[in-house]
Enzyme design. Structure first.
Site, PDB file in Angstrom:
ATOM      1  N   ASP A  99       0.770  -1.268  -0.006  1.00 49.33           N
ATOM      2  CA  ASP A  99      -0.091  -0.078   0.055  1.00 49.33           C
ATOM      3  C   ASP A  99       0.809   1.276  -0.176  1.00 49.33           C
ATOM      4  OD1 ASP A  99      -2.180  -1.175  -0.089  1.00 49.33           O
ATOM      5  OD2 ASP A  99      -2.831  -0.614   2.119  1.00 49.33           O
ATOM      6  N   LYS A 142      -0.851   1.634  -8.100  1.00 48.78           N
ATOM      7  CA  LYS A 142      -0.810   1.924  -9.541  1.00 48.78           C
ATOM      8  C   LYS A 142      -1.986   1.006 -10.046  1.00 48.78           C
ATOM      9  CE  LYS A 142       3.952   2.989 -10.132  1.00 48.78           C
ATOM     10  NZ  LYS A 142       5.251   2.410  -9.537  1.00 48.78           N
TER      11      LYS A 142
END
Ligand code: SAH
Length: 408
Positions: free
Chosen positions: A197, A219
């Site tokens: 994360d 992403k």
């Protein structure tokens, strides 16, 4: 010990066996807990003892003969530690031990001893013992280094490396890599795939072996549920391929971390899953900023609440008016955007507009800063101070305890 007399290392099973410690000072105080820890029947012989040893006597953990040493004290004993500050007494103890064929440690003169106490540490069923009595500090340093390597998973056996695949949810703490647990580091070092994360302490990812697959959640495709579904899918797919997967998150996985959704996804797919807790930011971030979430006589409870939905939102599960009636500390997470509405709801619920508030941004990280405010002025202060997430908002008198001058 001398190189002319090489030592033979051995582990002693002392459980239920009498061990006599002559002396009641600080050396004895350091040895006795280890002896008690392995179940020895400890007898301390000394006219006086330290308060710590006296406490152990009071707790029934050892027997104390409140007098000087006599040779007969060694009758029926298996091991002796001569730890007085009087070399003559220690010499008498070792002579009596020799006569009775009992191994004897000497705190004053290791060269005259027949046994030595190593620097000891334990890790998962292994005992690490380092001997080198001329340099006890160095022994302790070597012990610490070996333990560190074990705890961080850098000494592993082939079997351990070939451990079964599965998923580990790892809580990475509030951001500072120093605040990651040993277990978390070991799991990372052991991973084939790491799914990280944005808030996880990402410096640690730089230490990963080059062949580890790194998936950056920041992403993945946007949208709250789309992203979580994709994470669940990747976790399960990699584990089913036989990989060891680490899901690496900020704080603790089960505190607003959606960790349990991942546990459920694994269960559904029949993938083994384990959890390593992390220091959670609503407690750790204020602590590092110097604010206690509880304090005797000030706050006897604390509530941790998510501010990601504004009060009154149809999906909100939070009773803000009940939180407004709370006397203790309210810690709001993910609350920067909705802070003005949250402050208003707490005041409407009954909390005074004067209640101190601290907003800690980028806690435990290089850019950490704390903005002090009150419920009534929070909205203005957040705007003028340009506060951005991630931030922890602490509401309550504990803030004034930590900053008495600002709230005098
Ligand atoms: N599972 C995490 C929380 C995830 S929710 C935990 O247990 O800590 C994300 C929120 O956590 C952020 O919006 C912020 O309120 C808080 N947070 C996490 N890390 C933080 C940090 N280093 N400084 C300030 N707030 C932080």
């Amino acid at each position: 010990m001398d190189d002319d007399f090489p030592i033979y290392p051995s582990g002693l099973r002392l459980s239920g066996r009498r061990v006599v410690v002559v002396g009641g000072g600080h050396v004895a105080q350091r040895r006795v807990p280890q002896l008690i820890g392995v179940g020895a029947d400890v007898v301390v012989v000394s006219p006086a003892v330290t308060p710590a040893i006296e406490g152990m006597v009071g707790a029934g953990e050892l027997t104390w003969h409140e007098r000087g040493f006599v040779e007969d004290d060694l009758d029926g004993c298996w091991y002796v530690i001569a730890a007085t500050d009087d070399a003559d007494v220690n010499a008498r103890v070792s002579a009596a031990a020799e006569e009775r064929r009992i191994f004897c440690v000497r705190s004053d003169d290791a060269t005259r001893a027949t046994a030595w106490t190593p620097a000891v540490g334990r890790h998962e069923g292994f005992t690490v013992a380092v001997l080198g009595q001329r340099t006890p500090q160095r022994s302790a340093a070597i012990r610490d280094r070996v333990l560190e390597l074990l705890r961080t998973g850098r000494i592993t056996t082939r079997e351990e490396r070939e451990r079964a695949p599965g998923v580990v949810l790892v809580g990475g703490g509030p951001g500072d890599p120093e605040l990651v647990s040993f277990a978390a580091r070991a799991a990372l070092m052991d991973a084939d795939v790491v799914i990280a994360d944005r808030l996880a302490p990402r410096e640690l990812l730089g230490d990963l072996p080059a062949d580890v697959e790194l998936v950056d959640v920041a992403k993945l495709p946007r949208g709250r549920s789309a992203q979580q579904e994709e994470i669940n899918r990747v976790i399960v797919a990699r584990a089913l391929e036989g990989k060891r997967v680490v899901r690496f998150k900020g704080g603790d996985s089960f505190v607003f971390g959606r960790g349990y959704e991942e546990v459920l996804a694994c269960r559904e797919a029949g993938v083994p899953v384990r959890v390593i807790p992390g220091l959670t930011s609503p407690v750790a971030v204020p602590a590092v900023a110097g604010i206690p979430v509880t304090h005797r006589g000030v706050a006897h409870e604390f509530a941790v609440v998510s501010g990601h939905l504004p009060p009154g939102h149809p999906d909100s599960l939070t009773d803000w008016s009940a939180l407004g009636r709370l006397r203790g500390t309210v810690v709001v997470m993910m609350g920067v955007e909705n802070a003005p509405a949250i402050a208003a709801a707490l005041v409407e619920g009954g909390r005074s507009a004067d209640t101190p508030v601290a907003v800690v941004c980028d806690g435990t990280m290089p850019g950490e800063r704390t903005v002090l405010s009150r419920l009534g002025t929070l909205a203005d202060d957040l705007r003028t101070q340009a506060v951005r997430p991630p931030a922890i908002i602490v509401v309550g008198d504990v803030v004034a305890v930590a900053h008495p001058d600002e709230y005098a």
